[in-house]
Motif scaffolding. Structure first.
Motif, PDB file in Angstrom:
ATOM      1  N   ASP A  32      11.612  31.631  -8.350  1.00  0.00           N
ATOM      2  CA  ASP A  32      12.820  32.210  -8.925  1.00  0.00           C
ATOM      3  C   ASP A  32      13.273  33.423  -8.110  1.00  0.00           C
ATOM      4  OD1 ASP A  32      12.960  30.334 -11.000  1.00  0.00           O
ATOM      5  OD2 ASP A  32      11.688  31.554 -12.319  1.00  0.00           O
ATOM      6  N   THR A  33      14.440  33.913  -8.413  1.00  0.00           N
ATOM      7  CA  THR A  33      15.010  35.043  -7.686  1.00  0.00           C
ATOM      8  C   THR A  33      14.045  36.228  -7.669  1.00  0.00           C
ATOM      9  OG1 THR A  33      17.227  34.319  -8.262  1.00  0.00           O
ATOM     10  CG2 THR A  33      16.986  36.607  -7.546  1.00  0.00           C
ATOM     11  N   HIS A  34      13.842  36.755  -6.454  1.00  0.00           N
ATOM     12  CA  HIS A  34      12.934  37.883  -6.237  1.00  0.00           C
ATOM     13  C   HIS A  34      13.373  38.591  -4.957  1.00  0.00           C
ATOM     14  CE1 HIS A  34      11.326  34.630  -3.771  1.00  0.00           C
ATOM     15  NE2 HIS A  34      10.733  35.543  -3.017  1.00  0.00           N
ATOM     16  N   SER A  35      12.725  39.676  -4.631  1.00  0.00           N
ATOM     17  CA  SER A  35      13.010  40.379  -3.374  1.00  0.00           C
ATOM     18  C   SER A  35      11.703  40.888  -2.796  1.00  0.00           C
ATOM     19  CB  SER A  35      13.993  41.525  -3.597  1.00  0.00           C
ATOM     20  OG  SER A  35      13.428  42.490  -4.458  1.00  0.00           O
ATOM     21  N   HIS A  36      11.775  41.356  -1.551  1.00  0.00           N
ATOM     22  CA  HIS A  36      10.588  41.856  -0.855  1.00  0.00           C
ATOM     23  C   HIS A  36      10.841  43.253  -0.313  1.00  0.00           C
ATOM     24  CE1 HIS A  36       8.988  37.771  -0.835  1.00  0.00           C
ATOM     25  NE2 HIS A  36      10.116  37.339  -0.313  1.00  0.00           N
ATOM     26  N   PRO A  37       9.781  44.073  -0.172  1.00  0.00           N
ATOM     27  CA  PRO A  37       9.920  45.409   0.411  1.00  0.00           C
ATOM     28  C   PRO A  37       9.878  45.375   1.937  1.00  0.00           C
ATOM     29  CG  PRO A  37       7.678  45.118  -0.335  1.00  0.00           C
ATOM     30  CD  PRO A  37       8.428  43.864  -0.718  1.00  0.00           C
ATOM     31  N   PHE A  38      10.204  44.234   2.529  1.00  0.00           N
ATOM     32  CA  PHE A  38      10.213  44.086   3.987  1.00  0.00           C
ATOM     33  C   PHE A  38      11.354  43.160   4.386  1.00  0.00           C
ATOM     34  CE2 PHE A  38       6.854  41.465   2.019  1.00  0.00           C
ATOM     35  CZ  PHE A  38       7.348  40.190   2.251  1.00  0.00           C
ATOM     36  N   ALA A  39      11.839  43.319   5.618  1.00  0.00           N
ATOM     37  CA  ALA A  39      12.811  42.400   6.191  1.00  0.00           C
ATOM     38  C   ALA A  39      12.043  41.245   6.821  1.00  0.00           C
ATOM     39  CB  ALA A  39      13.654  43.113   7.241  1.00  0.00           C
ATOM     40  N   VAL A  40      12.676  40.069   6.903  1.00  0.00           N
ATOM     41  CA  VAL A  40      12.002  38.916   7.495  1.00  0.00           C
ATOM     42  C   VAL A  40      12.895  38.188   8.488  1.00  0.00           C
ATOM     43  CG1 VAL A  40      10.593  38.508   5.432  1.00  0.00           C
ATOM     44  CG2 VAL A  40      12.682  37.228   5.738  1.00  0.00           C
ATOM     45  N   TRP A  50      15.024  25.252   0.702  1.00  0.00           N
ATOM     46  CA  TRP A  50      16.349  25.721   0.341  1.00  0.00           C
ATOM     47  C   TRP A  50      16.215  27.193  -0.003  1.00  0.00           C
ATOM     48  CZ3 TRP A  50      14.390  21.014  -0.455  1.00  0.00           C
ATOM     49  CH2 TRP A  50      15.180  19.906  -0.123  1.00  0.00           C
ATOM     50  N   LEU A  51      17.034  28.006   0.645  1.00  0.00           N
ATOM     51  CA  LEU A  51      17.025  29.457   0.443  1.00  0.00           C
ATOM     52  C   LEU A  51      18.364  29.839  -0.165  1.00  0.00           C
ATOM     53  CD1 LEU A  51      15.661  32.252   1.011  1.00  0.00           C
ATOM     54  CD2 LEU A  51      16.889  32.235   3.189  1.00  0.00           C
ATOM     55  N   THR A  52      18.322  30.436  -1.357  1.00  0.00           N
ATOM     56  CA  THR A  52      19.548  30.824  -2.050  1.00  0.00           C
ATOM     57  C   THR A  52      19.658  32.337  -2.096  1.00  0.00           C
ATOM     58  OG1 THR A  52      19.470  28.826  -3.397  1.00  0.00           O
ATOM     59  CG2 THR A  52      20.855  30.624  -4.205  1.00  0.00           C
ATOM     60  N   GLU A  76      13.760  30.570  -3.576  1.00  0.00           N
ATOM     61  CA  GLU A  76      13.269  29.611  -2.599  1.00  0.00           C
ATOM     62  C   GLU A  76      12.839  28.330  -3.310  1.00  0.00           C
ATOM     63  OE1 GLU A  76      10.076  31.521  -0.281  1.00  0.00           O
ATOM     64  OE2 GLU A  76      10.969  33.429  -0.870  1.00  0.00           O
ATOM     65  N   ARG A  77      13.115  27.209  -2.667  1.00  0.00           N
ATOM     66  CA  ARG A  77      12.650  25.915  -3.181  1.00  0.00           C
ATOM     67  C   ARG A  77      12.202  25.097  -1.989  1.00  0.00           C
ATOM     68  NH1 ARG A  77      15.260  21.022  -4.204  1.00  0.00           N
ATOM     69  NH2 ARG A  77      17.305  21.961  -3.808  1.00  0.00           N
ATOM     70  N   TYR A  78      11.065  24.433  -2.145  1.00  0.00           N
ATOM     71  CA  TYR A  78      10.465  23.663  -1.058  1.00  0.00           C
ATOM     72  C   TYR A  78      10.505  22.179  -1.371  1.00  0.00           C
ATOM     73  CZ  TYR A  78       9.311  28.283   0.355  1.00  0.00           C
ATOM     74  OH  TYR A  78       9.445  29.586   0.725  1.00  0.00           O
ATOM     75  N   GLY A  79      10.629  21.349  -0.336  1.00  0.00           N
ATOM     76  CA  GLY A  79      10.813  19.914  -0.479  1.00  0.00           C
ATOM     77  C   GLY A  79       9.573  19.157  -0.917  1.00  0.00           C
ATOM     78  N   SER A  80       9.734  17.848  -0.980  1.00  0.00           N
ATOM     79  CA  SER A  80       8.673  16.964  -1.476  1.00  0.00           C
ATOM     80  C   SER A  80       7.454  16.927  -0.560  1.00  0.00           C
ATOM     81  CB  SER A  80       9.213  15.551  -1.671  1.00  0.00           C
ATOM     82  OG  SER A  80       9.676  15.037  -0.436  1.00  0.00           O
ATOM     83  N   GLU A  81       7.598  17.396   0.686  1.00  0.00           N
ATOM     84  CA  GLU A  81       6.460  17.479   1.608  1.00  0.00           C
ATOM     85  C   GLU A  81       5.962  18.915   1.755  1.00  0.00           C
ATOM     86  OE1 GLU A  81       7.401  15.700   5.369  1.00  0.00           O
ATOM     87  OE2 GLU A  81       8.338  13.970   4.413  1.00  0.00           O
ATOM     88  N   GLY A  82       6.531  19.832   0.965  1.00  0.00           N
ATOM     89  CA  GLY A  82       6.210  21.238   1.140  1.00  0.00           C
ATOM     90  C   GLY A  82       6.889  21.768   2.385  1.00  0.00           C
TER      91      GLY A  82
END
Length: 92
Positions: A32-40, A50-52, A76-82
């Protein structure tokens, strides 16, 4: 596209990122929607994801890069193969 994790890591460290790692995600994982204390800056190397951010969703496949500034809410959502991606982080 870098041919190996080591070449990705070397390039990222030269760009000023301070941490580089490989993330492996299980099939059909959703965060689900979240954030990080770092840039990537990340390179998808296997599977798909899928990145929303806001109202925009990117469908990312092997060979595609994505970047996020620190603190940006996203899901983030990952496909059927990860998915596997190499990620460089710049800690705030």
């Amino acid at each position: 596209m870098p041919k190996s994790f080591e070449s990705f890591k070397s390039a990222a460290l030269a760009e000023g990122f301070d941490e580089v790692l490989e993330r492996v995600w299980a099939p059909d994982t959703a965060l689900d929607t979240h954030s990080h204390p770092f840039a990537v800056k990340a390179l998808v190397v296997q599977g798909e994801m899928w990145l929303t951010v806001g109202d925009e969703t990117q469908h990312l496949k092997p060979g595609e890069l994505f970047e996020l500034e620190h603190g940006v809410p996203h899901a983030e959502r990952y496909g059927s193969e990860g998915a596997t991606y190499w990620v460089a982080r710049l800690n705030a």
